[in-house]
Design a protein around this motif. Structure first.
Motif, PDB file in Angstrom:
ATOM      1  N   GLU A   1       0.819  -1.209   0.000  1.00 49.04           N
ATOM      2  CA  GLU A   1       0.000   0.000   0.000  1.00 49.04           C
ATOM      3  C   GLU A   1       0.859   1.267   0.000  1.00 49.04           C
ATOM      4  O   GLU A   1       0.436   2.314  -0.480  1.00 49.04           O
ATOM      5  CB  GLU A   1      -0.945  -0.022   1.212  1.00 49.04           C
ATOM      6  CG  GLU A   1      -2.037   1.020   1.201  1.00 49.04           C
ATOM      7  CD  GLU A   1      -3.096   0.800   0.120  1.00 49.04           C
ATOM      8  OE1 GLU A   1      -2.897   1.321  -1.005  1.00 49.04           O
ATOM      9  OE2 GLU A   1      -4.106   0.124   0.384  1.00 49.04           O
ATOM     10  N   ASP A   2       2.086   1.160   0.501  1.00 49.04           N
ATOM     11  CA  ASP A   2       2.947   2.350   0.531  1.00 49.04           C
ATOM     12  C   ASP A   2       3.645   2.605  -0.795  1.00 49.04           C
ATOM     13  O   ASP A   2       4.462   3.525  -0.905  1.00 49.04           O
ATOM     14  CB  ASP A   2       3.967   2.253   1.676  1.00 49.04           C
ATOM     15  CG  ASP A   2       4.967   1.122   1.489  1.00 49.04           C
ATOM     16  OD1 ASP A   2       4.892   0.416   0.456  1.00 49.04           O
ATOM     17  OD2 ASP A   2       5.830   0.937   2.373  1.00 49.04           O
ATOM     18  N   GLY A   6      -2.847   4.146 -14.707  1.00 41.09           N
ATOM     19  CA  GLY A   6      -3.390   5.320 -14.026  1.00 41.09           C
ATOM     20  C   GLY A   6      -4.894   5.330 -14.090  1.00 41.09           C
ATOM     21  O   GLY A   6      -5.548   6.267 -13.671  1.00 41.09           O
ATOM     22  N   GLY A  60      -1.477   0.334  -3.475  1.00 37.25           N
ATOM     23  CA  GLY A  60      -0.199   1.004  -3.701  1.00 37.25           C
ATOM     24  C   GLY A  60      -0.242   2.102  -4.732  1.00 37.25           C
ATOM     25  O   GLY A  60       0.743   2.791  -4.942  1.00 37.25           O
ATOM     26  N   LYS A  78      -2.111   5.072  -4.986  1.00 31.52           N
ATOM     27  CA  LYS A  78      -2.103   6.474  -4.564  1.00 31.52           C
ATOM     28  C   LYS A  78      -0.794   6.852  -3.865  1.00 31.52           C
ATOM     29  O   LYS A  78      -0.183   7.868  -4.200  1.00 31.52           O
ATOM     30  CB  LYS A  78      -3.288   6.725  -3.621  1.00 31.52           C
ATOM     31  CG  LYS A  78      -3.626   8.174  -3.470  1.00 31.52           C
ATOM     32  CD  LYS A  78      -4.337   8.717  -4.711  1.00 31.52           C
ATOM     33  CE  LYS A  78      -4.319  10.243  -4.741  1.00 31.52           C
ATOM     34  NZ  LYS A  78      -5.120  10.742  -5.880  1.00 31.52           N
ATOM     35  N   LEU A  79      -0.350   6.016  -2.934  1.00 27.32           N
ATOM     36  CA  LEU A  79       0.878   6.374  -2.211  1.00 27.32           C
ATOM     37  C   LEU A  79       2.109   6.187  -3.098  1.00 27.32           C
ATOM     38  O   LEU A  79       3.140   6.815  -2.879  1.00 27.32           O
ATOM     39  CB  LEU A  79       0.983   5.568  -0.907  1.00 27.32           C
ATOM     40  CG  LEU A  79      -0.103   5.922   0.125  1.00 27.32           C
ATOM     41  CD1 LEU A  79      -0.009   5.010   1.348  1.00 27.32           C
ATOM     42  CD2 LEU A  79       0.006   7.380   0.574  1.00 27.32           C
ATOM     43  N   ARG A 124       3.370   9.396  -4.849  1.00 29.85           N
ATOM     44  CA  ARG A 124       3.964  10.495  -4.093  1.00 29.85           C
ATOM     45  C   ARG A 124       5.211  11.015  -4.799  1.00 29.85           C
ATOM     46  O   ARG A 124       6.009  10.227  -5.325  1.00 29.85           O
ATOM     47  CB  ARG A 124       4.319  10.027  -2.666  1.00 29.85           C
ATOM     48  CG  ARG A 124       3.093   9.947  -1.770  1.00 29.85           C
ATOM     49  CD  ARG A 124       3.454   9.427  -0.404  1.00 29.85           C
ATOM     50  NE  ARG A 124       3.839   8.017  -0.465  1.00 29.85           N
ATOM     51  CZ  ARG A 124       4.262   7.326   0.593  1.00 29.85           C
ATOM     52  NH1 ARG A 124       4.385   7.928   1.751  1.00 29.85           N
ATOM     53  NH2 ARG A 124       4.571   6.047   0.478  1.00 29.85           N
TER      54      ARG A 124
END
Lengths: 96, 987
Positions: free
Chosen positions: B687-688, B866, B872, B874-875, B878
């Motif tokens: 998720e990160d 996209g 994973g 959205k994060l 970053r």
């Protein structure tokens, strides 16, 4: 510890894998919005450090592979409630 | 030498003589003795040297609380240091050696430390040896470690066997003294399932050490008959020589059973069994432990606790001296004098610090009331004592009783805090005992025997009743009521003479006072500063005394002072008992691949990969170096065909109408439109946004998919998928199961792979390039109807397939394929050749998916969709994760092809530096994560990470390995070294 599995009865916690707070159920759904970055950040990293009843996710890896929501007192380890995560997740409005 | 101090009787068998040695001297004892009682019978008083000051020390107690008599038992690999002589059952051939002295026990060269004692007071570590700084590590610490200490390890593998076991009961009763047996009789009469455990090899507790009568017979006789009665009941399990060492959550108890006598007779049998007992309720009847009084030189061999002296004479028929004296502050000490007298042992004096009338008359003994012992004499054994009235008394054995402390150790294991009880001048358990535990008898502070038995009797019935069982209407055993009166006495001013509080850690009353003086006011701080109660006995005999001295010194009450608490284990547990059978090859299950037997026949070299054993390479006659084997396997595979067992890859079978949608949520790339009969590479993120795992997923039918994962992450990816389904998207119609072990899977790679497979695939299945193109997948049959799955995927970069059959056909399929491949000169290849080929192709694997790399870092940014939400996404977007100056994966090849060839090692682990930069952390630009010798390119190549790597292809840097002393110039290049266009895959 002994976790009273809702389907299988009391099982030793050795059979389980611990994950963390049930906050992890509330995965944001607004990924298309620009502002959701903050929501995902909160979801991934920010947790309350609870001294008392804590709802947490456990996985019965050496058993039936169900994810459970265990309500455990972090001070005494008393377990007050054990539910199937699936049911909790649905009750919180999650579906597909 | 004869047993000079042995008397008649006792609960030992004086017809069965046992021979043992102490420091090499041959001695005799009897069946039923402990090592301690046998040593005392032989008048061995000096049995060890103290931890810090090397003071001569003797046996003090009769149980597991013993601070002094700790020894090395056995020799060679069997040697076990730090064993308490007081709980070691004597056996024929026992070898015991005292520890912590240099030279003979009687003349310890290290005893000189005692003269330096003013330097070694509380906190000496923090005060002395501070200067010069460099001396600490090289001189002071080794010297201190060498002089202070416990026994010495054999440093050989422990040859004994240990086991684990599990038991379940309604009621666990801990301790089988008067109250424990009383509780057991009523609890067991209810039909409840009862386990009774006692650390002693003889059940009965202090009934065996005293002379009290129960139901008008000797207490020990009553205990014996109660044990007999209980052992005849089906619902009762008796566990003697079993220590309950820990109280864990939800009624789980750790119990260590000692089975040394069995394992000595048969080395295959376990020496100890570590039981986990699951009990609905427990009753703690652990009795009480006596404490000493702090007076000058109270640590000489021959000075013992009064209850222990009594146990030695009554249970073991051993007199601790010829002229015994008793020093007490309570009524119980007098009982020792009385019992000694009745056994014909001379009692020279009874000294009672209380100013009351004598409790009883003791024939031949001088009685001193309101008097204290202030000093003692005798270097290696007690010779005389000096009283507060100035009188000196010749005595060779002093029995001291400072009162009895309820043995509430186990009540503290869930942070229960004991409370002070003025009446018995000790701490008792309060309401904060672990859930499910009740306490009875002296452990609860009920000191009178008759009351303790009644309490156990009633509690056994009421706990059974709580669980829905009804106890039979039994009459409680009767015993004469004897009152217990005590007046706290923590010690008397001892002037220059040291008064010992904690014998095992060499803590004196002065140390406690000094700690107070230096500002340590909390009992927890005093404990840590002085090390009071921090030895292996956890201060069972010392803590309350130390707290008493502290309270007195600070002019406060015991309540105000408070107490430290105990934690598991109750007494030391060998690490071997926790390991059990999980040692060496049994540390975890050994998993073999389906081709293991065949590979063994070929002489394969195996390697542990996660939980598996895999073939690493297959040496051929004449090959003397692993590289020869690996290079050959690569070259022959690329030239014709090779086979590799890839069963260990994780395989997950997934069915349901929403699987494609589900896969879309867990992979970065799109899976919704994957057609039936096709497979696709997929990358999963955490998720990160960091890469978690990769693999392929094939669609076998509209609603049926098979996913592969890496070997290492097979379990965690499956867990993750279950999380995604059950927790995040519970209504998706998805069902999955791990089939890693259900299918044997082989990679068949090389230009002749199709030709080989066509010989074993049943003819109705067309696997031509047209009918079964690159990334095709489907169910087929082989060798005449055996179900199989075929995937046209390639890790090697060649025309290649992976074929899976039910595991039971795995061995047969390997043999069939090797036979079919003979005409193509087929070669089996192992994990090394597999690695060489994947690096030549630039595929990321474990060293690249290290938990710190994003899709972008791995050069797979273009794969990330996209248009959908996935774990994973959205994060992973970053800004920091998308920066180009992050470490990015690229290829590296030496400018000079011969570099490292002669040295014979790869670039793996090298750091990347600019051409003229010094090798410092500051200049570090990245590292080589995977590197091998490529037989196709004829040089070493590597994959690695360097800042902004994707934009720096063609640039030259250095790969520096300071460990192996190499420094070579390398070119940053594409990670795809071999057939970058992928033409070989599609033929």
């Amino acid at each position: 510890m002994i976790i009273n599995h809702p389907l299988l009865g009391p099982r030793d916690s050795e059979e389980f894998v611990y994950l963390g707070s049930t906050d992890l159920i509330n995965r944001p759904t607004n990924w298309e919005e620009e502002a959701s970055a903050e929501d995902f950040y909160q979801y991934q990293y920010i947790r309350e450090n609870i001294a008392g009843d804590h709802q947490e996710l456990w996985y019965h890896e050496q058993g039936d592979q169900s994810w459970l929501v265990v309500t455990r007192n972090t001070l005494t380890h008393e377990i007050k409630k054990v539910e199937l995560a699936q049911d909790v997740s649905r009750a919180m409005g999650r579906g597909k | 030498m004869s047993q000079t101090h042995r008397k008649e009787g006792g609960l030992i068998d004086q017809d069965k003589t046992l021979t043992f040695t102490f420091n090499g001297q041959i001695l005799r004892g009897y069946e039923g003795d402990t090592l301690a009682s046998a040593l005392l019978a032989n008048n061995k008083r000096l049995v060890g040297r103290s931890f810090k000051y090397h003071r001569p020390r003797g046996i003090v107690t009769v149980g597991s609380e013993e601070p002094n008599a700790i020894m090395e038992i056995g020799s060679g690999a069997h040697k076990e240091p730090n064993t308490r002589a007081t709980v070691t059952q004597l056996y024929n051939g026992l070898e015991a050696n005292s520890q912590n002295h240099r030279g003979p026990l009687g003349f310890d060269l290290m005893a000189i430390t005692d003269f330096f004692s003013p330097m070694l007071s509380a906190g000496f570590y923090y005060k002395t040896f501070m200067w010069p700084k460099a001396f600490w590590e090289k001189i002071y610490e080794p010297a201190i470690r060498n002089s202070a200490g416990l026994g010495i390890l054999s440093k050989e593998p422990d040859p004994d066997t240990y086991d684990k076991g599990f038991r379940y009961c309604d009621i666990l009763i801990i301790g089988t003294g008067a109250s424990g047996l009383s509780a057991a009789l009523t609890a067991a009469s209810s039909g409840a399932k009862v386990i009774l455990a006692d650390e002693d090899f003889l059940m009965g507790g202090r009934l065996n050490s005293g002379t009290a009568k129960v139901n008008d017979i000797k207490g020990s006789e009553w205990a014996k008959s109660a044990v007999e009665k209980l052992s005849a009941m089906d619902n009762v399990t008796l566990m003697s020589d079993t220590t309950i060492f820990g109280v864990y959550d939800h009624g789980i108890y750790g119990a260590l059973e000692n089975r040394s006598s069995e394992s000595r007779a048969d080395s295959k049998k376990p020496r100890q069994v570590n039981w986990r007992i699951y009990a609905k309720r427990s009753i703690l009847c652990a009795g009480a432990i006596e404490r000493s009084i702090a007076f000058g030189n109270n640590d000489r061999p021959g000075i013992m606790l009064a209850g222990a002296v009594r146990a030695y004479i009554n249970r073991f028929a051993v007199a601790t001296g010829n002229k015994v004296s008793v020093y007490t502050n309570n009524d119980d000490g007098w009982q020792t004098a009385k019992d000694l007298r009745s056994k014909g042992v001379k009692v020279v004096a009874v000294i009672d610090s209380r100013s009351i009338s004598p409790v009883m008359g003791i024939q031949g003994a001088e009685i001193f009331m309101g008097t204290d012992v202030v000093d003692t004499k005798g270097r290696r054994a007690l010779k005389s004592i000096k009283l507060s009235n100035g009188k000196s008394i010749d005595t060779d054995s002093l029995a001291v009783s400072g009162g009895w402390n309820p043995n509430l150790h186990l009540t503290c294991h869930h942070r229960g805090i004991p409370k002070w009880n003025e009446e018995i001048a000790s701490f008792i358990p309060d309401e904060s005992t672990p859930p499910g535990m009740s306490v009875a008898g002296r452990a609860k502070g009920t000191m009178a025997l008759s009351d303790a038995m009644k309490e156990g009797h009633d509690l056994g019935a009421s706990v059974a009743s709580d669980l829905g069982y009804e106890a039979a209407d039994l009459k409680a055993a009767s015993t004469p009521s004897v009152a217990y009166h005590v007046v706290a006495n923590w010690g008397v001013p001892s002037g220059k003479n040291r008064a010992w509080v904690d014998f095992q850690n060499d803590v004196t009353a002065k140390d406690v006072r000094l700690a107070n003086q230096e500002g340590f006011k909390s009992v927890e701080h005093v404990k840590r500063y002085t090390t009071l109660g921090m030895a292996t006995d956890q201060g069972k005999t010392a803590n309350v005394l130390g707290i008493g001295i502290m309270a007195e010194n600070m002019g406060q009450t015991m309540e105000e002072t408070g107490t430290t608490i105990f934690r598991p284990p109750y007494s030391p547990v060998a690490v071997g008992a926790f390991a059990g059978r999980r040692r060496g090859m049994e540390f975890y299950p050994t998993r073999y691949t389906p081709s293991h037997k065949w590979s063994e026949e070929q002489g394969a070299v195996f390697v542990e990969v996660g939980m598996w054993y895999r073939s690493q390479w297959f040496p051929q006659p004449g090959e003397t170096h692993w590289r020869q084997s690996v290079d050959r396997e690569v070259l022959k595979t690329r030239a014709s065909v090779g086979i590799c067992d890839v069963t260990t890859l994780g395989k997950i079978d997934i069915k349901g109408s929403d699987v494609s949608e589900f896969l879309n949520k867990v992979y970065v790339n799109a899976f919704a439109k994957l057609p039936v009969g096709k497979t696709r590479y997929g990358l999963m993120l955490r998720e990160d946004g960091m890469a978690m795992d990769d693999g392929t997923t094939a669609r076998l039918a509209e609603d049926h998919f098979v996913m592969t994962t890496t070997t290492a992450n097979a379990v965690s990816v499956y867990r993750h998928l279950q999380f995604c389904h059950q927790v995040l998207w519970p209504d998706l119609d998805v069902h999955m199961i791990s089939v890693t072990e259900q299918y044997a899977q082989y990679a068949v790679a090389g230009p002749n792979s199709r030709n080989l497979l066509q010989k074993i695939v049943d003819p109705e299945h067309d696997i031509s390039n047209e009918a079964f193109p690159f990334m095709g997948a489907g169910a087929i049959t082989v060798c005449g109807g055996i179900p199989a799955r075929l995937f046209r995927i390639s890790f090697s970069g060649e025309l290649a397939y992976e074929i899976a059959v039910p595991t039971r056909y795995g061995d047969a399929l390997m043999r069939a394929m090797m036979e079919a491949g003979e005409e193509f000169d087929v070669v089996p290849y192992g994990t090394e050749a597999l690695g060489v080929m994947r690096i030549e192709k630039g595929h990321a694997a474990g060293p690249e998916l290290n938990g710190q790399t994003s899709a972008h870092d791995l050069g797979m940014g273009g794969m990330v969709s996209g248009k959908k939400d996935f774990i994973g996404y959205k994060l992973g977007q970053r800004e920091e994760l998308l920066r180009n100056d992050r470490m990015q994966m690229v290829g590296f090849k030496p400018v000079n092809k011969d570099d490292l060839v002669e040295k014979g090692h790869s670039m793996a682990g090298s750091h990347l530096l600019g051409l003229r930069e010094e090798a410092t952390t500051h200049n570090d630009q990245g590292w080589i994560s995977s590197s091998i010798y490529s037989p196709m390119l004829g040089c070493y190549i590597g994959l690695g990470f360097i800042k902004d790597g994707l934009n720096r292809k063609g640039e030259f840097v250095r790969a520096v390995d300071l460990v192996r002393n190499s420094d070579i110039e390398v070119e940053i290049c594409s990670p795809h070294f071999y057939d970058p266009e992928g033409g070989r895959l599609r033929v």
